[in-house]
Design a protein around this motif. Sequence first.
Motif, PDB file in Angstrom:
ATOM      1  N   ILE A  53      51.791  46.004  47.206  1.00  0.00           N
ATOM      2  CA  ILE A  53      50.728  46.073  46.203  1.00  0.00           C
ATOM      3  C   ILE A  53      51.221  46.800  44.954  1.00  0.00           C
ATOM      4  CG2 ILE A  53      48.452  47.054  45.719  1.00  0.00           C
ATOM      5  CD1 ILE A  53      47.749  46.492  48.655  1.00  0.00           C
ATOM      6  N   SER A  99      47.108  38.509  40.174  1.00  0.00           N
ATOM      7  CA  SER A  99      46.244  39.671  40.394  1.00  0.00           C
ATOM      8  C   SER A  99      44.777  39.308  40.333  1.00  0.00           C
ATOM      9  CB  SER A  99      46.548  40.731  39.333  1.00  0.00           C
ATOM     10  OG  SER A  99      45.602  41.767  39.384  1.00  0.00           O
ATOM     11  N   TYR A 136      50.113  36.974  44.834  1.00  0.00           N
ATOM     12  CA  TYR A 136      49.695  38.196  45.517  1.00  0.00           C
ATOM     13  C   TYR A 136      49.616  37.953  47.022  1.00  0.00           C
ATOM     14  CZ  TYR A 136      46.690  42.019  46.990  1.00  0.00           C
ATOM     15  OH  TYR A 136      46.159  43.098  47.637  1.00  0.00           O
ATOM     16  N   LEU A 140      52.132  39.661  49.649  1.00  0.00           N
ATOM     17  CA  LEU A 140      51.525  40.594  50.592  1.00  0.00           C
ATOM     18  C   LEU A 140      51.683  40.124  52.035  1.00  0.00           C
ATOM     19  CD1 LEU A 140      49.807  43.170  50.829  1.00  0.00           C
ATOM     20  CD2 LEU A 140      47.815  41.705  50.775  1.00  0.00           C
TER      21      LEU A 140
END
Length: 175
Positions: A53, A99, A136, A140
Amino acid sequence: MSFILSTVSILFIPVILTGIIGYGLFKRAPVYEQFIDGAKGGIHTAVGILPFIIAIFIGIEAIVSSGAMDFFQGMLAPIFNLIGIPQELISMILLRPVSGSGSLALAETIMELNGTDGLVGRAASVMVGSCETIFYVLALYFGVTAVKNIRHAFAAGLGGYIVGVYASVMICRFI
């Protein structure tokens, strides 16, 4: 109708939690111990994903602060105008795959500048609600699971994102 929706909205989570706890007690499961184990696992997961993150947020800030976002927006404006996507949405389209929170803040700015009822404001709202943050998610989830080959996931995510962006604008144009 408003009263019913308001009541359901207020009671939804307490009823779900009570139902889960009640079911666990009915099955004679150690509800509290399982809750504590789940909370420990959640904290462990949060600590594990924190570096990914942080890396995403640093990358986003570098792109915006360096002026690269403005450069790309100016360079892509003629192409987006050709396919019927307003220039005001280019920064949202470029930021959303990276994001979710950054694009939410950007959507707020877009709506303040262009209004909420126009094409640009409505399309920004639909994009925030329907288009995925593919980079993202890939960074992740694949980073945490140590999966190295993300070729098909990336292609599928990017294809879905492009369709979602175009559909957001076209649906808002017709409504």
